[in-house]
Design a protein around this motif. Sequence first.
Motif, mmCIF file in Angstrom:
data_model
loop_
_atom_site.group_PDB
_atom_site.id
_atom_site.type_symbol
_atom_site.label_atom_id
_atom_site.label_comp_id
_atom_site.label_asym_id
_atom_site.label_seq_id
_atom_site.Cartn_x
_atom_site.Cartn_y
_atom_site.Cartn_z
ATOM 1 N N LEU A 48 0.835 -1.190 0.000
ATOM 2 C CA LEU A 48 0.000 0.000 0.000
ATOM 3 C C LEU A 48 0.875 1.247 0.000
ATOM 4 C CD1 LEU A 48 -2.668 -0.942 2.714
ATOM 5 C CD2 LEU A 48 -2.680 -1.459 0.282
ATOM 6 N N THR A 49 0.382 2.278 -0.676
ATOM 7 C CA THR A 49 1.059 3.571 -0.687
ATOM 8 C C THR A 49 0.246 4.563 0.128
ATOM 9 O OG1 THR A 49 1.974 3.171 -2.887
ATOM 10 C CG2 THR A 49 1.870 5.457 -2.162
ATOM 11 N N LYS A 50 0.899 5.276 1.017
ATOM 12 C CA LYS A 50 0.220 6.257 1.854
ATOM 13 C C LYS A 50 0.377 7.644 1.228
ATOM 14 C CE LYS A 50 0.043 7.868 6.667
ATOM 15 N NZ LYS A 50 0.692 7.762 7.995
ATOM 16 N N ASP A 51 -0.759 8.343 0.997
ATOM 17 C CA ASP A 51 -0.673 9.655 0.350
ATOM 18 C C ASP A 51 -0.570 10.775 1.382
ATOM 19 O OD1 ASP A 51 -3.206 10.214 1.348
ATOM 20 O OD2 ASP A 51 -4.229 9.999 -0.568
ATOM 21 N N GLN A 52 -0.515 12.012 0.893
ATOM 22 C CA GLN A 52 -0.325 13.179 1.757
ATOM 23 C C GLN A 52 -1.506 13.433 2.678
ATOM 24 O OE1 GLN A 52 0.358 16.074 -1.256
ATOM 25 N NE2 GLN A 52 -1.749 16.080 -2.003
ATOM 26 N N ASN A 53 -2.661 12.831 2.378
ATOM 27 C CA ASN A 53 -3.847 12.986 3.221
ATOM 28 C C ASN A 53 -4.005 11.851 4.226
ATOM 29 O OD1 ASN A 53 -4.725 15.398 1.852
ATOM 30 N ND2 ASN A 53 -5.390 14.073 0.158
ATOM 31 N N GLY A 54 -3.033 10.943 4.244
ATOM 32 C CA GLY A 54 -3.099 9.830 5.187
ATOM 33 C C GLY A 54 -3.971 8.684 4.721
ATOM 34 N N GLU A 55 -4.343 8.672 3.441
ATOM 35 C CA GLU A 55 -5.132 7.565 2.900
ATOM 36 C C GLU A 55 -4.202 6.591 2.178
ATOM 37 O OE1 GLU A 55 -8.292 9.170 0.531
ATOM 38 O OE2 GLU A 55 -9.380 9.933 2.278
ATOM 39 N N TYR A 56 -4.666 5.353 2.073
ATOM 40 C CA TYR A 56 -3.820 4.288 1.534
ATOM 41 C C TYR A 56 -4.352 3.815 0.174
ATOM 42 C CZ TYR A 56 -1.736 4.194 6.161
ATOM 43 O OH TYR A 56 -1.081 4.540 7.326
ATOM 44 N N TRP A 57 -3.415 3.472 -0.695
ATOM 45 C CA TRP A 57 -3.759 3.095 -2.061
ATOM 46 C C TRP A 57 -3.062 1.792 -2.451
ATOM 47 C CZ3 TRP A 57 -6.603 6.626 -5.257
ATOM 48 C CH2 TRP A 57 -6.873 7.852 -4.649
ATOM 49 N N ILE A 58 -3.832 0.866 -3.042
ATOM 50 C CA ILE A 58 -3.225 -0.308 -3.666
ATOM 51 C C ILE A 58 -3.022 0.048 -5.132
ATOM 52 C CG2 ILE A 58 -3.403 -2.772 -4.170
ATOM 53 C CD1 ILE A 58 -5.353 -3.071 -1.921
ATOM 54 N N LEU A 59 -1.782 0.315 -5.495
ATOM 55 C CA LEU A 59 -1.494 0.688 -6.876
ATOM 56 C C LEU A 59 -1.174 -0.536 -7.739
ATOM 57 C CD1 LEU A 59 0.660 3.907 -6.313
ATOM 58 C CD2 LEU A 59 -1.809 3.692 -6.644
ATOM 59 N N TYR A 60 -1.101 -1.700 -7.119
ATOM 60 C CA TYR A 60 -0.907 -2.980 -7.820
ATOM 61 C C TYR A 60 0.424 -3.050 -8.570
ATOM 62 C CZ TYR A 60 -5.839 -3.370 -6.703
ATOM 63 O OH TYR A 60 -7.034 -3.406 -6.033
ATOM 64 N N LEU A 125 -3.097 9.579 -9.150
ATOM 65 C CA LEU A 125 -2.424 10.706 -9.800
ATOM 66 C C LEU A 125 -3.329 11.929 -9.842
ATOM 67 C CD1 LEU A 125 -0.656 8.929 -12.812
ATOM 68 C CD2 LEU A 125 0.387 9.745 -10.691
ATOM 69 N N SER A 126 -4.607 11.704 -10.088
ATOM 70 C CA SER A 126 -5.552 12.818 -10.148
ATOM 71 C C SER A 126 -5.575 13.598 -8.841
ATOM 72 C CB SER A 126 -6.952 12.288 -10.463
ATOM 73 O OG SER A 126 -7.910 13.328 -10.403
ATOM 74 N N LYS A 127 -5.485 12.882 -7.712
ATOM 75 C CA LYS A 127 -5.576 13.533 -6.407
ATOM 76 C C LYS A 127 -4.230 14.017 -5.876
ATOM 77 C CE LYS A 127 -9.814 11.440 -4.632
ATOM 78 N NZ LYS A 127 -10.452 10.781 -3.478
ATOM 79 N N ASN A 128 -3.155 13.335 -6.275
ATOM 80 C CA ASN A 128 -1.857 13.652 -5.685
ATOM 81 C C ASN A 128 -0.842 14.262 -6.660
ATOM 82 O OD1 ASN A 128 -2.001 12.331 -2.792
ATOM 83 N ND2 ASN A 128 -2.911 10.829 -4.189
ATOM 84 N N TYR A 129 -0.964 13.925 -7.934
ATOM 85 C CA TYR A 129 -0.050 14.471 -8.948
ATOM 86 C C TYR A 129 -0.867 14.819 -10.201
ATOM 87 C CZ TYR A 129 3.450 12.305 -5.925
ATOM 88 O OH TYR A 129 4.224 11.932 -4.852
ATOM 89 N N PRO A 130 -1.773 15.789 -10.080
ATOM 90 C CA PRO A 130 -2.685 16.103 -11.192
ATOM 91 C C PRO A 130 -1.984 16.504 -12.485
ATOM 92 C CG PRO A 130 -2.712 17.832 -9.529
ATOM 93 C CD PRO A 130 -1.986 16.685 -8.936
ATOM 94 N N GLU A 131 -0.755 16.975 -12.383
ATOM 95 C CA GLU A 131 -0.028 17.395 -13.590
ATOM 96 C C GLU A 131 0.282 16.215 -14.518
ATOM 97 O OE1 GLU A 131 3.162 16.965 -10.306
ATOM 98 O OE2 GLU A 131 1.035 17.478 -10.510
ATOM 99 N N PHE A 132 0.214 14.981 -13.989
ATOM 100 C CA PHE A 132 0.495 13.805 -14.812
ATOM 101 C C PHE A 132 -0.777 13.051 -15.221
ATOM 102 C CE2 PHE A 132 4.362 14.150 -12.094
ATOM 103 C CZ PHE A 132 5.253 14.486 -13.106
ATOM 104 N N TYR A 133 -1.917 13.482 -14.699
ATOM 105 C CA TYR A 133 -3.153 12.711 -14.860
ATOM 106 C C TYR A 133 -3.547 12.527 -16.329
ATOM 107 C CZ TYR A 133 -8.112 11.520 -14.554
ATOM 108 O OH TYR A 133 -9.332 10.929 -14.717
ATOM 109 N N LEU A 134 -3.659 13.606 -17.080
ATOM 110 C CA LEU A 134 -4.126 13.516 -18.459
ATOM 111 C C LEU A 134 -3.162 12.719 -19.337
ATOM 112 C CD1 LEU A 134 -5.559 17.110 -19.080
ATOM 113 C CD2 LEU A 134 -6.805 14.978 -18.635
ATOM 114 N N ASN A 135 -1.873 12.921 -19.137
ATOM 115 C CA ASN A 135 -0.899 12.168 -19.923
ATOM 116 C C ASN A 135 -0.915 10.679 -19.562
ATOM 117 O OD1 ASN A 135 0.046 14.278 -21.503
ATOM 118 N ND2 ASN A 135 1.604 14.883 -20.008
#
Length: 283
Positions: A48-60, A125-135
């Motif tokens: 799991l990856t922990k983001d800046q808001n303290g939420e966890y993500w399974i990025l697989y 990416l949308s929530k944490n690195y929006p600059e990369f989302y569209l690409n």
Amino acid sequence: MDVKRETVHYISSKQTHVARKKDVLSFRYKDYEFYVLNEDKSDAPYILTKDQNGEYWILYNFFINYRIYERTINDEHEDFNKDRDIAYCDFTLEKIKNYYDNFIDNIKRRISENKYFNIVELEYLSKNYPEFYLNAIKSREKFLELKRQKEESEQKEREETRKNTVKTKNKEFFDKIWSMKTAIHEGKLVLSEAYEYYKDDDYYKKTIQNNFLYLFKEYNIDVPLATQGFINNKLYGYDFGEKVSKSWGKYNGTVLYDSLNKLKSVVDIELSKSLEKDLEIEM
């Protein structure tokens, strides 16, 4: 080892992004903090990856054998497994650290190479690195399009291979049948053999059939099942000149011989007509 109830983002069984409260197990190995779902620790849990808001993500991206880490951290492994366990933990740690310590560079690289991004990665990416989302979306779309094109090309190749296989095998089959008919017409010994072909030129209708039974069917010559069984299992061959059969068992009755003589009659008619046509063409 510590377990806390946290918000976890993951892909649901319906292949959609969801966020639910789940028990997150955290542990430290060589000063690196790992997070996995507590419910998955007995299997091969994803990191799991922990983001800046303290939420966890399974990025697989990475999964580990939690039990090996647990044994290594607690020094509970048997001696003969110790070196192997430590090597596993060090190796997987290095891979995970290398990816996440250089996360931005890896995202840029994956985008430049048109790699696949799953729906949770896109949301992350949308929530944490929006600059990369569209690409990242474009990279995913390009990957899927290239994958579709590749699969389509491979499917065409498979179809062409199947088509050629059928064409080659059936030509071989009908050449054998014609040679058999010629031998019958010339009154020679014809062996009882199993020929392989594709019925209706269909790759999925591969058929193996006795050559005599095939001709009986082609010329609509009725042959009792018992006689068919004898031909399939015991007939070695039939001499159409001497009108003598060779077999691994004695045949009682006249049905077999009557059927084979009928076969010669219809084959003679067919090949005589074929010969006449050939002569007309030559003239």
